[in-house]
Design a protein around this motif. Sequence first.
Motif, PDB file in Angstrom:
ATOM      1  N   GLY A  16       0.785  -1.222   0.000  1.00 14.55           N
ATOM      2  CA  GLY A  16       0.000   0.000   0.000  1.00 14.55           C
ATOM      3  C   GLY A  16       0.819   1.275   0.000  1.00 14.55           C
ATOM      4  O   GLY A  16       0.294   2.360  -0.250  1.00 14.55           O
ATOM      5  N   ALA A  17       2.117   1.161   0.247  1.00 18.02           N
ATOM      6  CA  ALA A  17       2.987   2.332   0.277  1.00 18.02           C
ATOM      7  C   ALA A  17       3.443   2.705  -1.132  1.00 18.02           C
ATOM      8  O   ALA A  17       3.182   1.997  -2.102  1.00 18.02           O
ATOM      9  CB  ALA A  17       4.205   2.057   1.160  1.00 18.02           C
ATOM     10  N   ILE A  18       4.142   3.851  -1.228  1.00 20.79           N
ATOM     11  CA  ILE A  18       4.734   4.273  -2.500  1.00 20.79           C
ATOM     12  C   ILE A  18       6.180   3.786  -2.551  1.00 20.79           C
ATOM     13  O   ILE A  18       6.964   4.044  -1.639  1.00 20.79           O
ATOM     14  CB  ILE A  18       4.692   5.795  -2.649  1.00 20.79           C
ATOM     15  N   ALA A  19       6.520   3.093  -3.621  1.00 19.65           N
ATOM     16  CA  ALA A  19       7.913   2.671  -3.847  1.00 19.65           C
ATOM     17  C   ALA A  19       8.552   3.655  -4.822  1.00 19.65           C
ATOM     18  O   ALA A  19       7.961   3.998  -5.845  1.00 19.65           O
ATOM     19  CB  ALA A  19       7.958   1.260  -4.412  1.00 19.65           C
ATOM     20  N   SER A  20       9.758   4.105  -4.478  1.00 21.35           N
ATOM     21  CA  SER A  20      10.469   5.075  -5.315  1.00 21.35           C
ATOM     22  C   SER A  20      11.788   4.474  -5.766  1.00 21.35           C
ATOM     23  O   SER A  20      12.647   4.132  -4.946  1.00 21.35           O
ATOM     24  CB  SER A  20      10.714   6.362  -4.530  1.00 21.35           C
ATOM     25  N   LEU A  21      11.940   4.331  -7.059  1.00 22.59           N
ATOM     26  CA  LEU A  21      13.139   3.720  -7.645  1.00 22.59           C
ATOM     27  C   LEU A  21      13.875   4.786  -8.453  1.00 22.59           C
ATOM     28  O   LEU A  21      13.257   5.492  -9.245  1.00 22.59           O
ATOM     29  CB  LEU A  21      12.741   2.553  -8.544  1.00 22.59           C
ATOM     30  N   ASN A  22      15.178   4.876  -8.261  1.00 26.54           N
ATOM     31  CA  ASN A  22      15.936   5.935  -8.888  1.00 26.54           C
ATOM     32  C   ASN A  22      17.023   5.407  -9.818  1.00 26.54           C
ATOM     33  O   ASN A  22      17.542   4.309  -9.617  1.00 26.54           O
ATOM     34  CB  ASN A  22      16.581   6.819  -7.813  1.00 26.54           C
ATOM     35  N   CYS A  23      17.372   6.233 -10.793  1.00 33.79           N
ATOM     36  CA  CYS A  23      18.350   5.852 -11.797  1.00 33.79           C
ATOM     37  C   CYS A  23      19.083   7.121 -12.227  1.00 33.79           C
ATOM     38  O   CYS A  23      18.448   8.147 -12.477  1.00 33.79           O
ATOM     39  CB  CYS A  23      17.618   5.218 -12.987  1.00 33.79           C
ATOM     40  N   THR A  24      20.402   7.059 -12.290  1.00 32.65           N
ATOM     41  CA  THR A  24      21.179   8.188 -12.806  1.00 32.65           C
ATOM     42  C   THR A  24      21.984   7.733 -14.009  1.00 32.65           C
ATOM     43  O   THR A  24      22.325   6.550 -14.145  1.00 32.65           O
ATOM     44  CB  THR A  24      22.133   8.759 -11.745  1.00 32.65           C
TER      45      THR A  24
END
Lengths: 111, 112
Positions: A16-24
């Motif tokens: 139910g939470a927000i997952a935040s995936l990052n890429c540079t």
Amino acid sequence: QKEVEQNSGPLSVPEGAIASLNCTYSDRGSQSFFWYRQYSGKSPELIMFIYSNGDKEDGRFTAQLNKASQYVSLLIRDSQPSDSATYLCAVRYNYGQNFVFGPGTRLSVLP
Amino acid sequence: DGGITQSPKYLFRKEGQNVTLSCEQNLNHDAMYWYRQDPGQGLRLIYYSQIVNDFQKGDIAEGYSVSREKKESFPLTVTSAQKNPTAFYLCASSIGGAYGYTFGSGTRLTVV
């Protein structure tokens, strides 16, 4: 050497939470950005792509691109256990050229 | 249904042996690609082809060979010169330009 970097994880979030995936990425000349989801032992499947600065939404997924800062992110709202997978960021640096893939971030959504 | 078919799903290679991985697509895509994936690592490009009878080396082509005699087919041969071939091999195709890839289901190659 063109590089794409991602945190390997695992990134654990509750259901139910927000997952935040990052890429540079290393090259400012990049053109297009893709997110793939890969379940263990399976092949990658395309989730979203983004070309322009800003946000792009598709259902529970939002891709965000900031070319000035050279990062692209993927937000997954209302995360489900079925979202548990490795997420690959791919960057195409020039029109018609091949992708450079990041190593992937492993996401675990806890019930 | 349109898609990419890779075979076999599992393949075992003995030392010094050449093996060929099959990749067939019926998507009418011009471009086809072979990637290798090792545990915990991203995809690394082995070979790619943007048109029939033409192909280019990727980042890790040594020990591999390909052919593109038909638009639909792009087989990969893992030769005995490839000293560490155990990996998950993925074939992909693309309509080209700014579009993403469609991947096959992969072949897991193990040296025995």
